[in-house]
Design an enzyme around this catalytic site. Structure first.
Site, PDB file in Angstrom:
ATOM      1  N   LYS A 118       0.856  -1.188   0.000  1.00  0.00           N
ATOM      2  CA  LYS A 118       0.000   0.000   0.000  1.00  0.00           C
ATOM      3  C   LYS A 118       0.890   1.235   0.000  1.00  0.00           C
ATOM      4  O   LYS A 118       1.489   1.580   1.007  1.00  0.00           O
ATOM      5  CB  LYS A 118      -0.936  -0.039   1.197  1.00  0.00           C
ATOM      6  CG  LYS A 118      -1.879  -1.214   1.077  1.00  0.00           C
ATOM      7  CD  LYS A 118      -2.871  -1.320   2.197  1.00  0.00           C
ATOM      8  CE  LYS A 118      -3.784  -2.498   1.925  1.00  0.00           C
ATOM      9  NZ  LYS A 118      -3.653  -3.586   2.879  1.00  0.00           N
ATOM     10  N   TRP A 161      -2.666   0.675  -4.365  1.00  0.00           N
ATOM     11  CA  TRP A 161      -2.133  -0.681  -4.203  1.00  0.00           C
ATOM     12  C   TRP A 161      -1.147  -1.015  -5.307  1.00  0.00           C
ATOM     13  O   TRP A 161      -1.395  -0.731  -6.484  1.00  0.00           O
ATOM     14  CB  TRP A 161      -3.278  -1.696  -4.239  1.00  0.00           C
ATOM     15  CG  TRP A 161      -4.120  -1.693  -2.991  1.00  0.00           C
ATOM     16  CD1 TRP A 161      -4.040  -0.808  -1.954  1.00  0.00           C
ATOM     17  CD2 TRP A 161      -5.154  -2.609  -2.661  1.00  0.00           C
ATOM     18  NE1 TRP A 161      -4.966  -1.104  -0.995  1.00  0.00           N
ATOM     19  CE2 TRP A 161      -5.671  -2.208  -1.406  1.00  0.00           C
ATOM     20  CE3 TRP A 161      -5.711  -3.722  -3.283  1.00  0.00           C
ATOM     21  CZ2 TRP A 161      -6.703  -2.888  -0.771  1.00  0.00           C
ATOM     22  CZ3 TRP A 161      -6.744  -4.396  -2.647  1.00  0.00           C
ATOM     23  CH2 TRP A 161      -7.238  -3.992  -1.406  1.00  0.00           C
TER      24      TRP A 161
END
Ligand code: AMP
Length: 542
Positions: free
Chosen positions: A439, A444
């Site tokens: 993250k 992501w």
């Protein structure tokens, strides 16, 4: 109004019965852990499974009782699959690669009454026995001549003697198809392993679907070698689906190195084999360094971890072998998807085809899939949005053995713990395990994508990408690499190689060259350990 068709229960015993009746002379070949090769037929395997069922009755094994195995892929293990489940007991396959403490936990948790073990695990069993007081007997998978002689294993029996001393006069009982048939514990990278309890019905339905042409593509004209162990989710159901189709079955025993596999694939004219990427990596190295070709293998099913695109391409282009990338998990018996083209894809340019076959594949009929965001909202199947992958189907888990961990389902769906995309053609692509995703700045990054890219470099043998804490971005990717023997590459060359192929912000902040990478007992990268080992690692850009 009910249909007026026969309501015969789906029984595991019906598979070996079918193979005996209609493919009775098809061969089953095994490399034995005590040395040598064993050959016989489905007819013989069926007979010995019935003898074993009588032996189990004589040992007072009751329906529903758990019988454990610590065993390689051999004909004896196959007989246990059928003998134990067929008579109504539960065949509990135990992964011998787990730590001994985990194995003892599993044996005690499952309450196994007998354990059948290969003699290569005799030392392991000697250490286990004192910690498993409820096990009534230990059965060595050998004849009398090879019985372990240390005297440290209580109530020790030789399998062949046990089977040979009983008649084959046995009728498989018929009972509710939802009865438990086999048990397999998840490898559990955190916490204790949990048991997944399969049923006769789920096993037979999984065998039907997995044998289809767009899945494992099995037929009575195939010679099939499971390189995936029978202690890893029932070797992806192959012991059942080969009997359903009447394929020749080639069992490699304990020797899974590249040279031994090559020799067996050739000797037994294997057409289809299945296993995790590390197995095929060592076979590829053997082929490349000895300038060898495989003359009969047409399909390799690769799953369990992401099959590196470079491997898929090499098998195809250099060896003419189709790689069928498959995805699954213990909780899904295990097969969920397999990757083959659709008719409309056949005429696509090579680069377009490449993009499709790197994905994990389309769901087998019976498996339903969806992806959801952090709030549980279903995301579009556009091949771009990625979210938590949920599944359901007749061979998906509804709860763990003994209710361990409570209700795992979310509105009737099983959360796989994988993060994936789904495209409009139904192809699923795993981008990460949910706990491995990196993250960075609220976005992501897929560790699998970067790993796939890294292993495409000719000097890279294996790669792992983990998130490392970063003061500004939260986490940034760190790339760990094992170099191929005799090959060299620098940090800068590696980053340069990758920089044209991924978004700039996905590029790892550093590259570390290592001698080895930790794996779980089922051959997956142990990223929890890597994250611990590299906790506090100072990234150059941090
Ligand atoms: P296991 O229950 O030990 O078989 O592990 C299942 C997990 O392995 C899945 O949830 C995935 O994270 C991973 N896995 C299995 N097959 C693949 C694949 N083809 N590509 C990427 N990950 C995979």
């Amino acid at each position: 109004m009910l249909g007026q068709m026969m309501n015969l229960p789906l029984m595991i015993s019906s598979l070996i019965q079918h193979a005996d009746s209609f493919h009775g002379d098809a061969e089953i070949v095994s490399r034995l852990p005590e040395g040598g090769t064993h050959r016989y037929t489905y007819k013989d395997a069926h007979r010995r499974s019935r003898q074993l069922a009588n032996a189990l009755l004589a040992l007072d094994v009751k329906q529903g009782e758990r019988v454990g195995t610590l065993a390689w892929n051999t004909h004896r293990h196959l007989e246990i699959y059928y003998g134990v489940s067929g008579m109504g007991a539960v065949c509990h396959t135990i992964n011998p690669r787990l730590f001994p403490e985990q194995i003892a936990y599993i044996v005690n948790h499952a309450d196994d009454s007998y354990i059948f073990f290969d003699i290569t695990f005799a030392a392991l069993v000697e250490g286990l026995a004192p910690h498993c007081p409820r096990v009534k007997g230990w059965v060595a998978l050998c004849g009398h001549a090879h019985l372990p002689t240390s005297g440290k294993i209580p109530n020790l029996m030789a399998y062949d003697d046990l089977v040979n001393s009983h008649s084959d006069d046995y009728q498989w009982p018929q009972f509710d198809e939802n009865t438990a048939s086999s048990l397999c514990y998840t490898s559990g990278t955190t916490g204790n392993p949990k048991g997944v309890l399969f049923s006769h019905r789920s096993t037979v339905l999984h065998a039907y679907a997995s044998a289809l042409p767009d899945a494992l593509k099995l037929s009575a004209r195939d010679s099939v070698l499971p390189a995936v162990p029978m202690f890893h989710v029932n070797a992806w159901g192959l012991p059942y689906s080969v009997a359903m189709t009447g394929a020749k079955f080639v069992l490699p025993g304990a020797q899974l190195d590249g040279a031994s596999l090559f020799e067996l694939l050739e000797a037994e004219k294997v057409t289809i084999s299945a296993g995790v990427p590390t197995i095929w990596l060592s076979l590829l190295q053997h082929l490349q360094s000895n300038k060898l070709k495989l003359s009969t293998v047409k399909t390799l099913v690769i799953g369990g971890s992401a099959a590196p695109p470079a491997m898929i391409r090499t098998f195809d282009e250099c060896y003419g072998i189709t790689v069928n990338h498959a995805w699954g998990m213990t909780e899904l018996s295990p097969l969920g998807t397999a990757n083959t083209f659709k008719l409309k894809h056949l005429a696509l340019p090579a680069a377009e085809k490449d993009k499709i076959r790197m994905k994990q594949g389309r769901p087998l009929y019976g498996v339903q899939m969806k992806i959801v965001d952090g709030q549980g909202k279903t995301l579009p199947n556009d091949g771009k949005a990625f979210g938590d992958l949920l599944v359901r189907g007749p061979w998906a888990l509804s709860s763990y053995y003994k209710g361990e961990g409570g209700n795992p389902l979310i509105d009737g769906w099983f959360p796989t713990g994988d993060v994936a995309t789904l495209d409009p053609d139904g192809y699923m692509q795993i981008t990460d395990r949910s706990k491995d995703v990196i993250k960075s700045g609220g976005e992501w990054i897929s560790s699998i994508d970067i790993e796939n890219l890294a292993v495409a470099h000719p000097a890279v043998m294996e790669a792992a990408v983990i998130g490392v804490a970063h003061p500004k971005w939260d986490e940034r990717p760190l790339l760990l690499i094992i170099k191929k023997p005799g090959m060299d590459v620098t940090r800068e060359e590696m980053l340069e190689f990758m920089s044209e192929k991924i978004a700039k912000w996905w590029l790892p902040d550093d590259v570390v060259f290592v001698d080895s990478l930790p794996h779980t007992a089922t051959g997956k990268l142990l990223k929890t350990r890597l994250r611990e080992d590299f906790r506090g690692y100072k990234l150059p850009t941090a």
